[in-house]
Scaffold this motif. Sequence first.
Motif, PDB file in Angstrom:
ATOM      1  N   ASP B  13     -30.500  -2.049  27.359  1.00 31.79           N
ATOM      2  CA  ASP B  13     -31.786  -1.365  27.176  1.00 31.79           C
ATOM      3  C   ASP B  13     -32.157  -0.566  28.423  1.00 31.79           C
ATOM      4  O   ASP B  13     -32.695   0.534  28.340  1.00 31.79           O
ATOM      5  CB  ASP B  13     -32.899  -2.411  26.999  1.00 31.79           C
ATOM      6  N   GLN B  14     -31.886  -1.158  29.574  1.00 34.53           N
ATOM      7  CA  GLN B  14     -32.266  -0.521  30.837  1.00 34.53           C
ATOM      8  C   GLN B  14     -31.503   0.801  31.027  1.00 34.53           C
ATOM      9  O   GLN B  14     -32.034   1.759  31.579  1.00 34.53           O
ATOM     10  CB  GLN B  14     -31.979  -1.495  32.001  1.00 34.53           C
ATOM     11  N   VAL B  17     -33.251   3.634  29.371  1.00 34.35           N
ATOM     12  CA  VAL B  17     -34.331   4.139  30.241  1.00 34.35           C
ATOM     13  C   VAL B  17     -33.741   5.081  31.293  1.00 34.35           C
ATOM     14  O   VAL B  17     -34.288   6.157  31.559  1.00 34.35           O
ATOM     15  CB  VAL B  17     -35.074   2.970  30.925  1.00 34.35           C
ATOM     16  N   ARG B  20     -33.052   8.464  29.850  1.00 30.59           N
ATOM     17  CA  ARG B  20     -34.280   9.255  29.720  1.00 30.59           C
ATOM     18  C   ARG B  20     -34.658   9.879  31.061  1.00 30.59           C
ATOM     19  O   ARG B  20     -35.020  11.057  31.141  1.00 30.59           O
ATOM     20  CB  ARG B  20     -35.443   8.367  29.244  1.00 30.59           C
ATOM     21  N   GLN B  21     -34.566   9.067  32.116  1.00 33.28           N
ATOM     22  CA  GLN B  21     -34.992   9.561  33.423  1.00 33.28           C
ATOM     23  C   GLN B  21     -34.088  10.677  33.940  1.00 33.28           C
ATOM     24  O   GLN B  21     -34.576  11.674  34.479  1.00 33.28           O
ATOM     25  CB  GLN B  21     -35.084   8.387  34.412  1.00 33.28           C
ATOM     26  N   SER B  45     -33.336   9.901  24.031  1.00 36.51           N
ATOM     27  CA  SER B  45     -33.684   8.494  23.896  1.00 36.51           C
ATOM     28  C   SER B  45     -33.204   7.945  22.556  1.00 36.51           C
ATOM     29  O   SER B  45     -32.628   6.850  22.483  1.00 36.51           O
ATOM     30  CB  SER B  45     -35.210   8.349  24.040  1.00 36.51           C
ATOM     31  N   ARG B  49     -30.035   5.220  22.322  1.00 35.25           N
ATOM     32  CA  ARG B  49     -30.273   3.918  21.671  1.00 35.25           C
ATOM     33  C   ARG B  49     -29.239   3.679  20.574  1.00 35.25           C
ATOM     34  O   ARG B  49     -28.718   2.585  20.423  1.00 35.25           O
ATOM     35  CB  ARG B  49     -31.682   3.842  21.106  1.00 35.25           C
TER      36      ARG B  49
ATOM     37  N   ASP C  20     -42.095   3.477  31.848  1.00 37.89           N
ATOM     38  CA  ASP C  20     -41.141   3.875  30.823  1.00 37.89           C
ATOM     39  C   ASP C  20     -40.542   2.569  30.294  1.00 37.89           C
ATOM     40  O   ASP C  20     -39.686   1.963  30.921  1.00 37.89           O
ATOM     41  CB  ASP C  20     -40.072   4.760  31.483  1.00 37.89           C
ATOM     42  N   GLU C  22     -38.540  -0.337  28.488  1.00 38.93           N
ATOM     43  CA  GLU C  22     -37.346  -0.748  27.744  1.00 38.93           C
ATOM     44  C   GLU C  22     -37.794  -1.243  26.374  1.00 38.93           C
ATOM     45  O   GLU C  22     -38.915  -1.734  26.231  1.00 38.93           O
ATOM     46  CB  GLU C  22     -36.697  -1.966  28.413  1.00 38.93           C
ATOM     47  N   ASP C  56     -40.815   7.875  21.626  1.00 37.05           N
ATOM     48  CA  ASP C  56     -39.716   8.060  20.675  1.00 37.05           C
ATOM     49  C   ASP C  56     -39.971   7.201  19.441  1.00 37.05           C
ATOM     50  O   ASP C  56     -41.037   6.587  19.311  1.00 37.05           O
ATOM     51  CB  ASP C  56     -38.363   7.763  21.331  1.00 37.05           C
TER      52      ASP C  56
END
Lengths: 134, 134, 136, 136
Positions: B13-14, B17, B20-21, B45, B49, C20, C22, C56
């Motif tokens: 999951d991290q 992120v 996205r950054q 994003s 995922r 942001d 998770e 999202d």
Amino acid sequence: MNDESQRIPVTTDQDVVRVRQLVRTVAVAVKLSLVDQTKIVTAASELARNTLVYGGGGEVEVVRVHNDRRAGIRIVFADQGPGIVDLDLALTDGYTTGGGLGLGLSGARRLVDEFDIDTGPGKGTTITIVKWCR
Amino acid sequence: MNDESQRIPVTTDQDVVRVRQLVRTVAVAVKLSLVDQTKIVTAASELARNTLVYGGGGEVEVVRVHNDRRAGIRIVFADQGPGIVDLDLALTDGYTTGGGLGLGLSGARRLVDEFDIDTGPGKGTTITIVKWCR
Amino acid sequence: MERVPVLKIGDILLVSIQIDMEDQVALQLQEDLAERIVATGVHGVIIDISALDIVDSFVGRTLATIASVSRVLDAETVVVGMRPAVAITLVELGLSLPGIRTALNVEMGIAMIGTRESTDVLDEGEDEIDHAVTTS
Amino acid sequence: MERVPVLKIGDILLVSIQIDMEDQVALQLQEDLAERIVATGVHGVIIDISALDIVDSFVGRTLATIASVSRVLDAETVVVGMRPAVAITLVELGLSLPGIRTALNVEMGIAMIGTRESTDVLDEGEDEIDHAVTTS
Ligand SMILES: Nc1ncnc2c1ncn2[C@@H]1O[C@H](COP(=O)(O)OP(=O)(O)O)[C@@H](O)[C@H]1O
Ligand SMILES: Nc1ncnc2c1ncn2[C@@H]1O[C@H](COP(=O)(O)OP(=O)(O)O)[C@@H](O)[C@H]1O
């Protein structure tokens, strides 16, 4: 991979209650979070009822599982009933041939991490669901 | 054609992120408008995922690109997962095999200028998207 | 894993998402909010997303679920501070969030929840006016 | 087969579901409640589900049906004590129970029915205004 497995025949309403209770016990034992316990017991209740109502009865197997990273619970619902002809339709929210809400299959799928279904006219229905610890 | 390229493995999951950054940073650097930054980060994003959840993990590459007229950003999402069997279906709004909203692929495609997908049973999935400065 | 703080202010739970998130953090927030609604008995939840530069489909769905869950628990949710670019992107993504009430900022969100409660009071007020009429 | 007891407290029927109900037990409760509403003429039904650790679509539908049936019989149903994890699961299952009023606990449920009754007074009040108008 799987350590313990328990089976419950499903032929009455009371058996559906037994399935819920067994799943709850195992979900607690594998240390699912409270919300995840609630989700897996609810999904099991929906699918066990379908085994009884549409499958004409069958069997539910509850297994503790673990992969390299996590523990979890796997449940298999098997019946020798008529099977599902149009699976996409059956998985649609609101679709029912019974008079239910049509949320059993679609809702149960949303509540679990893995959802497999093996069915077809004349071959019965076997649904396998898995919920992993987060 | 392409100047800089950065890669991020996607296994948690991290990492989503982080994707996205990185995309946000590059989108600002190539001077996309605020709305276009928002669109490309959102699309990234969704696709990152999917790489994680359905592809079983993979890699994301973010590239600054320019043609004779404009600058832009290209992002490649690659996994060695099961691939997508029925692509038309997967690109339909609302279709999901997971329990998502089924808007990831179809929505991401609407948010970008170019959308290419290379997938098939057993060959994994590679999706390339591009957003150009207006 | 980070956790989004939930503040109780009067009859309202206020959540200001500053990171942001998770996916797991978003799910945790959903659970925390359900528990706090039941524990505190508040009737309103305000989620401030003015710091979010994207929403999202996962976060969008989490907001929708929070709104439905709080409704089931007799509380109303208002999402406040959505940036214009986020709104445009959400709609193009295909998420119009029909079940979610929105307001420009925290103050207006509070007013919106207040309105609902003063509607209750209003009903009782009308009651009394009617009585006055009938008895006159 | 077990049976869920229905208590009459003043103008309210109170049901506290303490067992994991078979489907038939839930259907029986639905029938018992309809009969008791008619027999007693109460205007409120409170169903306490704080002991339930799940509500599946069958029980959810039964609660919704009870709410509709009692409305038709001029009684209001409030479901109280839903656990946070149950609320989250119900929503994810796809059941947001739009026709059901909820409250945190029995006390708040009683208060909610009380509020409605003052609205009833309003209706009756209007009735009388109409009469006044017609007879004038
Ligand atoms: N085990 C089964 N065997 C045969 N048909 C089934 C089975 N489970 C589900 N179905 C079919 O799929 C439909 C949808 O099921 P579901 O989503 O659980 O809704 P519901 O239970 O409310 O009918 C059922 O109405 C039935 O036609
Ligand atoms: N990288 C991938 N590998 C395999 N299957 C994928 C991948 N991305 C998407 N899919 C399939 O396409 C479906 C639709 O994806 P999407 O539109 O993003 O919706 P969602 O993420 O809500 O399921 C997924 O449910 C999955 O079956």
